[in-house]
Design an enzyme around this catalytic site. Structure first.
Site, PDB file in Angstrom:
ATOM      1  N   ASP A 115     -10.424  11.479  -6.887  1.00  0.00           N
ATOM      2  CA  ASP A 115     -11.554  10.810  -6.226  1.00  0.00           C
ATOM      3  C   ASP A 115     -12.837  11.640  -6.172  1.00  0.00           C
ATOM      4  O   ASP A 115     -13.842  11.183  -5.632  1.00  0.00           O
ATOM      5  CB  ASP A 115     -11.144  10.391  -4.802  1.00  0.00           C
ATOM      6  CG  ASP A 115     -10.621  11.562  -3.971  1.00  0.00           C
ATOM      7  OD1 ASP A 115     -11.085  12.706  -4.158  1.00  0.00           O
ATOM      8  OD2 ASP A 115      -9.744  11.319  -3.110  1.00  0.00           O
ATOM      9  N   HIS A 130      -4.674  15.713 -12.004  1.00  0.00           N
ATOM     10  CA  HIS A 130      -4.496  14.338 -12.492  1.00  0.00           C
ATOM     11  C   HIS A 130      -5.800  13.710 -12.978  1.00  0.00           C
ATOM     12  O   HIS A 130      -5.899  12.491 -13.061  1.00  0.00           O
ATOM     13  CB  HIS A 130      -3.843  13.472 -11.393  1.00  0.00           C
ATOM     14  CG  HIS A 130      -2.436  13.887 -11.082  1.00  0.00           C
ATOM     15  ND1 HIS A 130      -1.752  13.491  -9.943  1.00  0.00           N
ATOM     16  CD2 HIS A 130      -1.568  14.674 -11.777  1.00  0.00           C
ATOM     17  CE1 HIS A 130      -0.540  14.021  -9.957  1.00  0.00           C
ATOM     18  NE2 HIS A 130      -0.411  14.744 -11.047  1.00  0.00           N
ATOM     19  N   GLY A 197      -1.498  16.829   2.694  1.00  0.00           N
ATOM     20  CA  GLY A 197      -1.667  15.401   2.409  1.00  0.00           C
ATOM     21  C   GLY A 197      -0.973  14.911   1.158  1.00  0.00           C
ATOM     22  O   GLY A 197      -1.451  13.994   0.515  1.00  0.00           O
TER      23      GLY A 197
HETATM   24  P1  OAD Z   1       1.235   9.832  -1.588  1.00  0.00           P
HETATM   25  O1  OAD Z   1       0.666   8.487  -1.290  1.00  0.00           O
HETATM   26  O2  OAD Z   1       2.545   9.894  -2.284  1.00  0.00           O
HETATM   27  O3  OAD Z   1       1.382  10.677  -0.250  1.00  0.00           O
HETATM   28  C1  OAD Z   1       0.340  10.799   0.674  1.00  0.00           C
HETATM   29  C2  OAD Z   1       0.817  11.732   1.759  1.00  0.00           C
HETATM   30  O4  OAD Z   1      -0.281  11.931   2.641  1.00  0.00           O
HETATM   31  C3  OAD Z   1       1.976  11.200   2.593  1.00  0.00           C
HETATM   32  O5  OAD Z   1       2.948  12.205   2.738  1.00  0.00           O
HETATM   33  C4  OAD Z   1       1.322  10.866   3.950  1.00  0.00           C
HETATM   34  O6  OAD Z   1       2.199  11.104   5.042  1.00  0.00           O
HETATM   35  C5  OAD Z   1       0.178  11.848   3.976  1.00  0.00           C
HETATM   36  N1  OAD Z   1      -0.996  11.429   4.771  1.00  0.00           N
HETATM   37  C6  OAD Z   1      -1.537  10.199   4.915  1.00  0.00           C
HETATM   38  N2  OAD Z   1      -2.640  10.239   5.670  1.00  0.00           N
HETATM   39  C7  OAD Z   1      -2.812  11.539   6.035  1.00  0.00           C
HETATM   40  C8  OAD Z   1      -3.770  12.249   6.809  1.00  0.00           C
HETATM   41  N3  OAD Z   1      -4.796  11.626   7.387  1.00  0.00           N
HETATM   42  N4  OAD Z   1      -3.616  13.579   6.974  1.00  0.00           N
HETATM   43  C9  OAD Z   1      -2.581  14.237   6.388  1.00  0.00           C
HETATM   44  N5  OAD Z   1      -1.645  13.632   5.635  1.00  0.00           N
HETATM   45  C10 OAD Z   1      -1.759  12.304   5.456  1.00  0.00           C
HETATM   46  O7  OAD Z   1       0.107  10.636  -2.400  1.00  0.00           O
HETATM   47  P2  OAD Z   1       0.246  11.950  -3.286  1.00  0.00           P
HETATM   48  O8  OAD Z   1       1.269  12.869  -2.745  1.00  0.00           O
HETATM   49  O9  OAD Z   1      -1.118  12.461  -3.506  1.00  0.00           O
HETATM   50  O10 OAD Z   1      -0.265  10.419  -9.420  1.00  0.00           O
HETATM   51  O11 OAD Z   1       0.779  11.334  -4.632  1.00  0.00           O
HETATM   52  C11 OAD Z   1       0.989  12.199  -5.710  1.00  0.00           C
HETATM   53  C12 OAD Z   1       0.702  11.486  -7.002  1.00  0.00           C
HETATM   54  O12 OAD Z   1       1.476  10.294  -7.046  1.00  0.00           O
HETATM   55  C13 OAD Z   1      -0.717  10.982  -7.156  1.00  0.00           C
HETATM   56  O13 OAD Z   1      -1.601  11.952  -7.649  1.00  0.00           O
HETATM   57  C14 OAD Z   1      -0.558   9.858  -8.136  1.00  0.00           C
HETATM   58  C15 OAD Z   1       0.624   9.206  -7.477  1.00  0.00           C
HETATM   59  O14 OAD Z   1       1.411   8.352  -8.176  1.00  0.00           O
HETATM   60  C16 OAD Z   1      -0.666   9.766 -10.526  1.00  0.00           C
HETATM   61  O15 OAD Z   1      -1.277   8.722 -10.494  1.00  0.00           O
HETATM   62  C17 OAD Z   1      -0.286  10.468 -11.813  1.00  0.00           C
END
Ligand code: OAD
Length: 257
Positions: A115, A130, A197
């Site tokens: 983003d 990514h 996050g």
């Molecule tokens: P996820 O959607 O899998 O996880 C988001 C995490 O952020 C979760 O563990 C939530 O509990 C946490 N969360 C949400 N709001 C929050 C806040 N305000 N403060 C702290 N934590 C918070 O997203 P990613 O782990 O980024 O890849 O996903 C990894 C990859 O999977 C992405 O880059 C994407 C996706 O599929 C590709 O597209 C290749």
């Protein structure tokens, strides 16, 4: 959420995390979608997540793009439009401060986010595992262009005539050249790995936590709730990153550490 997890109170965990950071000669940070949640951008997993209304196989693989590029572009154009409204939040800002305090030799920010908000906040050394939604890549001549958040149509074309694609990494694709190696090197040479996050289930990014542990670095997790990685971290800070990260950085000395 892992309900049986024994979560330490934030007020107790914060000073412990700050002590770990203070003691570290080199710090690596890895962020995920949760860090941008307070900027109004949806995360991927869970209720209301980006993957809830879409199958990954329909919008985020090279096969999907070959089958129906207009559908894939509609998905990414919506996400690009969301970026127009999104601004960095205090979590992004805190990571800028952390970089300023440590200096470029001692700090690396690795992000799974596409983003652009870390750069918009002012972070300088950012490794985008990514890719980045603001960039497009030509499927023909491979030229990469920064198109910001300008509106693109459903079948945008390069000046060479070939179809453009978002310059992001899809499932089944390799991570961008050099970025993975640099990230792995930064983690392998850090003393503290701060992971914020992310659900820590998408590899190879999530594997960096194991790299950190292998080299004896302390791992700090910041998340709304415990994750797959929580059993492997030294300090868990459970709360919104837009609140937790500023509080953590506030506990560090202001002069260069
Ligand atoms: P996820 O959607 O899998 O996880 C988001 C995490 O952020 C979760 O563990 C939530 O509990 C946490 N969360 C949400 N709001 C929050 C806040 N305000 N403060 C702290 N934590 C918070 O997203 P990613 O782990 O980024 O890849 O996903 C990894 C990859 O999977 C992405 O880059 C994407 C996706 O599929 C590709 O597209 C290749």
């Amino acid at each position: 959420m892992h309900p049986s997890w024994d979560v330490e109170e934030l007020a107790d965990a914060l000073p412990r995390a700050a002590a770990v950071l203070r003691a570290a000669e080199r710090v690596a940070v890895m962020t995920g979608a949760g860090v941008s949640a307070e900027s109004g951008l949806a995360t991927f997993r869970g209720a209301g997540g980006l993957w809830e209304g879409h199958r990954v196989e329909d919008v985020a693989t090279p096969f999907a793009f070959r089958r129906d590029p207009a559908l894939v572009w509609r998905f990414y154009n919506l996400r690009r439009a969301n970026l127009r409204e999104a601004r960095p939040n205090p979590g992004h800002d805190a990571l800028v401060k952390l970089e300023e305090r440590l200096g470029p030799e001692r700090f690396t920010l690795i992000t799974q986010n596409v983003d652009n908000l870390h750069r918009a906040a002012g972070s300088r050394r950012v490794l985008e595992l990514h890719g980045n939604l603001t960039r497009v890549r030509c499927t023909g001549c491979q030229r990469v262009d920064d198109r910001g958040t300008e509106a693109l149509d459903d079948m945008p074309r390069c000046s060479c005539g070939a179809l453009l694609r978002p310059d992001v990494v899809w499932f089944h694709e390799m991570l961008p050249d050099g970025i993975w190696e640099e990230s792995a090197r930064a983690v392998a040479s850090c003393n503290c790995f701060l992971v914020a996050g992310t659900s820590a289930i998408v590899y190879p990014a999530a594997g960096l936590i194991d790299t950190a542990r292998r080299v004896g670095a302390k791992v700090i997790e910041v998340n709304l709730e415990p994750t797959e990685a929580s059993g492997r971290v030294d300090v868990g800070l459970y709360g919104a990153s837009g609140q937790v990260l500023p509080r953590l950085v506030e506990l560090l000395p202001h002069a260069s550490m």
